[in-house]
Design a protein around this motif. Structure first.
Motif, short mmCIF file in Angstrom:
data_model
loop_
_atom_site.label_atom_id
_atom_site.label_comp_id
_atom_site.label_asym_id
_atom_site.label_seq_id
_atom_site.Cartn_x
_atom_site.Cartn_y
_atom_site.Cartn_z
N ASN A 30 -5.63 -0.85 -9.73
CA ASN A 30 -6.22 0.17 -8.86
C ASN A 30 -6.95 -0.20 -7.91
O ASN A 30 -8.08 -0.13 -7.28
CB ASN A 30 -7.26 0.74 -10.37
CG ASN A 30 -7.04 1.35 -11.14
OD1 ASN A 30 -6.24 2.81 -10.67
ND2 ASN A 30 -8.18 1.07 -11.95
N SER A 50 0.19 -1.27 0.32
CA SER A 50 -0.43 -0.16 -0.20
C SER A 50 0.44 1.54 0.03
O SER A 50 2.25 0.73 0.28
CB SER A 50 -1.23 -0.18 1.33
OG SER A 50 -0.12 0.35 2.72
N ASP A 51 0.12 1.88 0.03
CA ASP A 51 1.09 3.74 -0.40
C ASP A 51 1.28 3.27 1.25
O ASP A 51 2.96 4.17 1.50
CB ASP A 51 0.05 4.43 -0.32
CG ASP A 51 -1.01 5.05 -0.24
OD1 ASP A 51 -1.68 4.48 1.03
OD2 ASP A 51 -1.73 5.94 0.17
N GLY A 79 -4.92 -0.05 -4.85
CA GLY A 79 -4.42 0.60 -3.82
C GLY A 79 -3.99 -0.07 -3.33
O GLY A 79 -3.15 0.90 -2.26
N ILE A 123 2.48 4.96 -6.05
CA ILE A 123 1.52 4.07 -5.92
C ILE A 123 0.77 4.08 -7.84
O ILE A 123 0.54 3.28 -8.15
CB ILE A 123 0.85 4.02 -4.68
CG1 ILE A 123 1.83 3.93 -4.13
CG2 ILE A 123 -0.73 2.73 -4.63
CD1 ILE A 123 2.37 2.17 -4.19
N SER A 124 -0.01 5.50 -7.65
CA SER A 124 -1.24 5.44 -8.31
C SER A 124 -0.65 4.99 -10.25
O SER A 124 -1.42 4.53 -10.74
CB SER A 124 -2.03 6.61 -8.63
OG SER A 124 -0.84 8.59 -9.02
N MET A 125 0.77 5.84 -10.15
CA MET A 125 1.07 5.38 -11.89
C MET A 125 1.28 3.62 -12.09
O MET A 125 1.50 3.74 -13.20
CB MET A 125 2.90 6.30 -12.02
CG MET A 125 2.13 7.27 -12.16
SD MET A 125 3.62 8.49 -12.64
CE MET A 125 4.79 8.28 -10.97
N ARG A 177 2.03 8.69 -2.80
CA ARG A 177 0.59 8.13 -3.65
C ARG A 177 0.60 8.43 -4.74
O ARG A 177 0.12 7.55 -6.00
CB ARG A 177 -0.35 9.15 -2.40
CG ARG A 177 -1.04 8.48 -1.31
CD ARG A 177 -2.35 9.65 -1.30
NE ARG A 177 -2.34 10.12 -0.68
CZ ARG A 177 -1.86 10.98 -0.01
NH1 ARG A 177 -1.04 10.79 1.12
NH2 ARG A 177 -1.68 12.08 0.50
N SER A 178 1.76 9.86 -5.54
CA SER A 178 1.53 9.51 -6.92
C SER A 178 2.20 8.48 -7.55
O SER A 178 1.74 7.70 -8.72
CB SER A 178 2.48 10.18 -7.43
OG SER A 178 1.04 12.46 -7.00
N ASP A 192 -0.13 1.00 -10.10
CA ASP A 192 -0.93 0.56 -9.98
C ASP A 192 -2.43 0.36 -10.79
O ASP A 192 -3.37 0.39 -11.62
CB ASP A 192 -1.83 0.93 -8.31
CG ASP A 192 -3.40 0.07 -7.94
OD1 ASP A 192 -2.56 -1.29 -8.60
OD2 ASP A 192 -3.98 1.02 -6.84
N ARG A 193 -1.59 -1.46 -11.88
CA ARG A 193 -2.68 -1.24 -12.86
C ARG A 193 -3.82 -1.68 -12.72
O ARG A 193 -4.77 -1.20 -13.20
CB ARG A 193 -1.77 -1.96 -13.49
CG ARG A 193 -0.36 -1.79 -14.51
CD ARG A 193 -0.14 -1.38 -14.98
NE ARG A 193 1.23 -0.37 -15.44
CZ ARG A 193 1.54 0.02 -15.26
NH1 ARG A 193 1.09 1.31 -14.95
NH2 ARG A 193 2.98 0.72 -15.92
N ARG A 230 2.02 16.28 -15.57
CA ARG A 230 0.32 16.03 -15.90
C ARG A 230 -0.42 17.56 -16.22
O ARG A 230 -1.14 16.86 -17.27
CB ARG A 230 -0.12 15.51 -14.28
CG ARG A 230 0.26 13.68 -13.93
CD ARG A 230 -0.71 13.89 -12.93
NE ARG A 230 -0.36 12.54 -12.76
CZ ARG A 230 -0.40 12.43 -11.67
NH1 ARG A 230 -1.07 12.74 -10.23
NH2 ARG A 230 -0.24 10.69 -10.24
#
Length: 185
Positions: free
Chosen positions: A70, A38-39, A72, A63-65, A60-61, A67-68, A154
């Motif tokens: 989604n 997790s983050d 978390g 991880i979100s990139m 978090r940024s 985390d295919r 972004r």
């Protein structure tokens, strides 16, 4: 033009780390044994000596990139990508941290972003330093440098959607502007 049409940070061809080495790290970081990091777990791991303490927003940024699905968090294969991503950024950071201070000052940031293809005013570099200098020292730490580059990329991507003729200028309505902002946040 304020941005280069082919922005990409320099790519470092570092050899991938040994899978056994990464698996050991993954298992240590995956405190709840969920099979995903997790983050929060990644934040703790990144702040425990391998790298300088990381800003939770940056974690978090990242991880979100990666985390295919989604969910978390990142599984082992995604974690390998995170590892390479961060070590590549570390190489980039060291390249531009000319004085080896562990921070990037305004001039070093300007050299880095210019090297990535951005053409920005000195006043805007002051804005970037003010925004991403959490320690208020007039310089940016490693994780804040990553966050600065992520946010800038972004924003550039969203801007490009509206800059159809690629002249560095856009005209947007208020609702388009709000959509741009909310797509970034």
């Amino acid at each position: 033009m304020a941005y280069h049409s082919q922005y990409r940070p320099p790519h470092y061809n570092s050899a991938p780390p040994d899978q056994g080495f990464l698996w050991n790290i993954f298992q240590r970081v995956d405190k709840d044994r969920s099979g995903a990091i997790s983050d929060t777990e990644l934040q703790q791991a990144l702040s425990n000596g391998t790298w300088t303490p990381f800003n939770p927003v940056t974690v978090r940024s990242i991880i979100s990139m990666f985390d295919r699905d989604n969910k978390g968090g990142v599984n082992f294969n995604e974690f390998a990508g995170v590892w390479k991503y961060i070590t590549d950024w570390q190489s980039i950071f060291r390249t531009y941290d000319r004085d080896n201070s562990g921070f990037i000052d305004k001039n070093e940031l300007k050299q880095a972003l210019t090297g990535f293809g951005y053409r920005l005013s000195d006043q805007f570099y002051n804005t970037l330093i003010e925004k991403f200098d959490r320690q208020r020292k007039g310089q940016v730490a490693f994780d804040d440098f990553i966050q600065c580059c992520i946010v800038l990329q972004r924003l550039t991507d969203v801007f490009r959607r509206y800059d159809t003729d690629q002249d560095g200028w856009i005209q947007v309505s208020y609702e388009q502007y709000l959509s741009m902002v909310f797509n970034i946040v």
